[in-house]
Design a protein around this motif. Structure first.
Motif, PDB file in Angstrom:
ATOM      1  N   GLU A   8       0.849  -1.193   0.000  1.00 64.52           N
ATOM      2  CA  GLU A   8       0.000   0.000   0.000  1.00 64.52           C
ATOM      3  C   GLU A   8       0.884   1.243   0.000  1.00 64.52           C
ATOM      4  O   GLU A   8       1.869   1.316   0.743  1.00 64.52           O
ATOM      5  N   MET A   9       0.538   2.190  -0.831  1.00 70.80           N
ATOM      6  CA  MET A   9       1.336   3.411  -0.921  1.00 70.80           C
ATOM      7  C   MET A   9       1.058   4.318   0.269  1.00 70.80           C
ATOM      8  O   MET A   9      -0.096   4.615   0.585  1.00 70.80           O
ATOM      9  N   THR A  10       2.119   4.753   0.934  1.00 72.30           N
ATOM     10  CA  THR A  10       2.014   5.690   2.055  1.00 72.30           C
ATOM     11  C   THR A  10       2.859   6.924   1.741  1.00 72.30           C
ATOM     12  O   THR A  10       3.672   6.927   0.801  1.00 72.30           O
ATOM     13  N   GLU A  11       2.688   7.964   2.551  1.00 75.64           N
ATOM     14  CA  GLU A  11       3.461   9.181   2.350  1.00 75.64           C
ATOM     15  C   GLU A  11       4.960   8.908   2.487  1.00 75.64           C
ATOM     16  O   GLU A  11       5.774   9.424   1.718  1.00 75.64           O
ATOM     17  N   GLU A  12       5.322   8.093   3.482  1.00 71.60           N
ATOM     18  CA  GLU A  12       6.741   7.789   3.720  1.00 71.60           C
ATOM     19  C   GLU A  12       7.337   6.984   2.557  1.00 71.60           C
ATOM     20  O   GLU A  12       8.457   7.267   2.097  1.00 71.60           O
ATOM     21  N   ARG A  31       4.032  11.092 -10.849  1.00 72.90           N
ATOM     22  CA  ARG A  31       4.548  12.296 -11.513  1.00 72.90           C
ATOM     23  C   ARG A  31       4.746  13.369 -10.450  1.00 72.90           C
ATOM     24  O   ARG A  31       3.863  13.595  -9.610  1.00 72.90           O
ATOM     25  N   TYR A  32       5.916  14.016 -10.453  1.00 67.84           N
ATOM     26  CA  TYR A  32       6.202  15.027  -9.433  1.00 67.84           C
ATOM     27  C   TYR A  32       7.018  16.170 -10.033  1.00 67.84           C
ATOM     28  O   TYR A  32       7.619  16.038 -11.094  1.00 67.84           O
ATOM     29  N   TYR A  33       7.032  17.287  -9.329  1.00 63.86           N
ATOM     30  CA  TYR A  33       7.773  18.470  -9.760  1.00 63.86           C
ATOM     31  C   TYR A  33       7.945  19.388  -8.565  1.00 63.86           C
ATOM     32  O   TYR A  33       7.333  19.165  -7.500  1.00 63.86           O
ATOM     33  N   ASN A  34       8.763  20.425  -8.705  1.00 60.55           N
ATOM     34  CA  ASN A  34       8.916  21.436  -7.660  1.00 60.55           C
ATOM     35  C   ASN A  34       7.994  22.609  -7.975  1.00 60.55           C
ATOM     36  O   ASN A  34       8.042  23.157  -9.078  1.00 60.55           O
ATOM     37  N   ASN A  35       7.152  22.978  -7.011  1.00 60.95           N
ATOM     38  CA  ASN A  35       6.214  24.080  -7.232  1.00 60.95           C
ATOM     39  C   ASN A  35       6.911  25.430  -7.054  1.00 60.95           C
ATOM     40  O   ASN A  35       8.142  25.496  -6.906  1.00 60.95           O
ATOM     41  N   ALA A  36       6.137  26.498  -7.065  1.00 68.59           N
ATOM     42  CA  ALA A  36       6.703  27.849  -6.971  1.00 68.59           C
ATOM     43  C   ALA A  36       7.448  28.072  -5.659  1.00 68.59           C
ATOM     44  O   ALA A  36       8.360  28.902  -5.584  1.00 68.59           O
ATOM     45  N   ASP A  37       7.098  27.330  -4.622  1.00 69.16           N
ATOM     46  CA  ASP A  37       7.762  27.448  -3.321  1.00 69.16           C
ATOM     47  C   ASP A  37       8.928  26.471  -3.174  1.00 69.16           C
ATOM     48  O   ASP A  37       9.436  26.271  -2.069  1.00 69.16           O
ATOM     49  N   ASN A  64       5.301  19.382   2.931  1.00 65.71           N
ATOM     50  CA  ASN A  64       5.089  20.424   3.939  1.00 65.71           C
ATOM     51  C   ASN A  64       6.425  21.057   4.340  1.00 65.71           C
ATOM     52  O   ASN A  64       7.483  20.718   3.807  1.00 65.71           O
ATOM     53  N   ASP A  65       6.369  21.986   5.305  1.00 63.53           N
ATOM     54  CA  ASP A  65       7.573  22.717   5.714  1.00 63.53           C
ATOM     55  C   ASP A  65       8.593  21.825   6.402  1.00 63.53           C
ATOM     56  O   ASP A  65       9.776  22.173   6.479  1.00 63.53           O
ATOM     57  N   GLU A  66       8.152  20.695   6.918  1.00 64.03           N
ATOM     58  CA  GLU A  66       9.072  19.760   7.581  1.00 64.03           C
ATOM     59  C   GLU A  66       9.717  18.784   6.591  1.00 64.03           C
ATOM     60  O   GLU A  66      10.501  17.918   6.981  1.00 64.03           O
ATOM     61  N   GLY A  67       9.414  18.933   5.302  1.00 65.53           N
ATOM     62  CA  GLY A  67      10.013  18.063   4.303  1.00 65.53           C
ATOM     63  C   GLY A  67       9.312  16.729   4.153  1.00 65.53           C
ATOM     64  O   GLY A  67       9.841  15.812   3.514  1.00 65.53           O
ATOM     65  N   LYS A  68       8.102  16.602   4.703  1.00 65.30           N
ATOM     66  CA  LYS A  68       7.337  15.364   4.587  1.00 65.30           C
ATOM     67  C   LYS A  68       6.184  15.555   3.598  1.00 65.30           C
ATOM     68  O   LYS A  68       5.716  16.675   3.381  1.00 65.30           O
ATOM     69  N   LEU A  69       5.739  14.462   3.015  1.00 63.35           N
ATOM     70  CA  LEU A  69       4.630  14.515   2.068  1.00 63.35           C
ATOM     71  C   LEU A  69       3.303  14.287   2.782  1.00 63.35           C
ATOM     72  O   LEU A  69       3.228  13.571   3.793  1.00 63.35           O
ATOM     73  N   TYR A  70       2.253  14.883   2.221  1.00 64.13           N
ATOM     74  CA  TYR A  70       0.898  14.592   2.715  1.00 64.13           C
ATOM     75  C   TYR A  70      -0.052  14.534   1.516  1.00 64.13           C
ATOM     76  O   TYR A  70       0.102  15.258   0.541  1.00 64.13           O
ATOM     77  N   PHE A  71      -1.029  13.618   1.602  1.00 63.75           N
ATOM     78  CA  PHE A  71      -2.037  13.482   0.551  1.00 63.75           C
ATOM     79  C   PHE A  71      -3.177  14.436   0.864  1.00 63.75           C
ATOM     80  O   PHE A  71      -3.683  14.464   1.994  1.00 63.75           O
ATOM     81  N   TYR A  72      -3.602  15.207  -0.147  1.00 60.24           N
ATOM     82  CA  TYR A  72      -4.635  16.201   0.146  1.00 60.24           C
ATOM     83  C   TYR A  72      -5.889  16.053  -0.719  1.00 60.24           C
ATOM     84  O   TYR A  72      -6.899  16.705  -0.467  1.00 60.24           O
TER      85      TYR A  72
END
Length: 435
Positions: free
Chosen positions: A9-13, A156-162, A181-189
């Protein structure tokens, strides 16, 4: 190649771990991209001393190999057809709507540069089917560990304006969007269902090893650039050769006069012991020429791409020309099989949607016609086509002609013209009978 257990199962980590692993291949991708664009290592080597010539010549064989191979392989666009007129018309519409001839050409070019590339199918905001290509720096596919290696996730991924990671990944049922996020972790939204019944990101490969068309001769290209640059340095050196004068001492004014007037007029002293000549560097011109010629020959021999600028290339015709292009034809055949595999996945997924007239397994009836971009000899082709009439079907005979885009349509046009001519003859004969 990313491989996971089929029940993973795909997780953020896990997603962040996969993306970081994929980023480790960016160095190779960037190197190959620079080579194709003409940004070769010789342009970045250490500078020589100011008094030495320092030419940096780039002969972009990387671009030549990629463009020549793909002009031969897909310079004539792929013809996609089906026996059903309804499906055939839909395929034509999809191709025109997405500029698919251009997409296919770009996809093929990316495969030749990087060894593989990706294609994404999607439904746009107007409910229309969309198809586009993606460079391998921006996407990857995760496969299961079964013997056939079925796709599990497309990312598919990329770096956004931030400057933060952002993108999406897909499984067989839905698309999940993520951010960093600001802590360098991913979150699904967010998540949305899709209609394709499979991973809507398709991997196309140049060959099983995913090696680019010029990657095998990359060191030879760099050596060629170096050899040619050193030869240019030698030319500059001889143009700026030092004048050696032994047996006389000249002051600065006399030296300047010699340089400006280009005349040597010296008197006095022991003339027999006077030596005036240019300092000569040992001449390695023949050795350099042999090296450059050998490198050029090896580049085309190892890459298996024909040097179409060869003086003898245009003087051959027929079977002799095809023998000369045999190695490039072998490359194109491998590329064709791999490309057709990606096309099968494309149209299978399209058939799974509700917005297409292709139902069930009807996609298996879709045919792909790859036409090699050989130099055309219309007279020879017409003679072959004429000889095939009565031996093969008219459609097969006409397919030999490079000027015929679609043999089936050409047969229909011939039949229509025949019907019109017969109708005209019948009307004319009937008038004669009345008279």
């Amino acid at each position: 190649m990313f491989i996971l257990e089929s029940d993973t199962e795909m997780t953020e980590e896990l997603l962040l771990e996969l993306i970081n692993k994929h980023k480790s291949s960016h160095e190779r991708y960037n190197r190959l991209k620079k080579m194709y664009k003409g940004d070769h290592p010789i342009l970045h080597q250490k500078k020589k001393e100011e008094y030495k010539p320092d030419n940096r010549l780039v002969v972009n064989y990387a671009k030549y190999i990629v463009d020549t191979l793909n002009g031969f392989f897909i310079g004539i666009p792929i013809k996609v057809s089906h026996e059903s007129d309804e499906i055939n018309n839909y395929l034509d519409f999809v191709d025109k709507f997405n500029d698919q001839d251009d997409n296919n050409a770009e996809l093929s070019k990316l495969c030749s540069i990087y060894g593989h590339a990706y294609e994404m199918v999607f439904i746009d905001g107007d409910g229309m089917l969309g198809i586009t290509y993606i460079e391998p720096q921006e996407a990857f596919v995760v496969y299961d560990n079964s013997i056939v290696g079925k796709p599990m996730f497309g990312v598919r991924y990329y770096n956004n304006a931030d400057k933060k990671l952002e993108g999406s990944f897909s499984d067989k049922h839905q698309i999940i969007y993520f951010r960093e996020n600001d802590e360098g972790k991913l979150y699904f939204y967010d998540e949305k269902p899709h209609l394709f019944g499979d991973i809507p990101i398709i991997e196309y490969v140049e060959n099983e090893e995913k090696i680019g068309a010029f990657e095998g001769v990359e060191t030879l290209i760099n050596a060629y650039n170096k050899g040619l640059s050193e030869k240019a340095n030698d030319v500059d050196y001889f143009a700026d050769a030092y004048l050696k004068i032994l047996g006389a001492e000249l002051d600065d004014k006399t030296i300047k006069k010699l340089r400006d007037s280009r005349t040597i007029n010296m008197a006095g002293g022991d003339i027999d012991k006077l030596i005036v000549e240019f300092l000569e560097k040992p001449n390695a011109d023949e050795t350099q020429e042999n090296l450059i010629n050998r490198l050029e020959k090896l580049i085309f021999q190892i890459s298996m791409v024909m040097n179409i600028n060869d003086e003898t290339f245009g003087t051959q015709s027929g079977i002799a020309l095809k023998y000369k292009l045999q190695s490039m034809e072998n490359l194109a055949k491998t590329k064709e099989r791999k490309f057709a595999s990606g096309l099968n996945r494309r149209y299978k997924m399209i058939a799974n949607t509700s917005i297409t007239p292709i139902k069930g397994d009807e996609w298996t009836g879709i045919k792909y016609q790859f036409t090699r971009n050989y130099p055309a000899n219309i007279l020879e082709e017409s003679q072959i086509a004429k000889n095939l009439i009565g031996v093969t079907s008219k459609e097969t005979a006409l397919s030999v002609l490079s000027i015929v885009d679609n043999a089936k349509d050409e047969v229909d046009r011939i039949n229509d013209e025949y019907d019109i001519d017969n109708e005209y003859d019948f009307d004319r004969n009937r008038v004669d009978l009345d008279e």
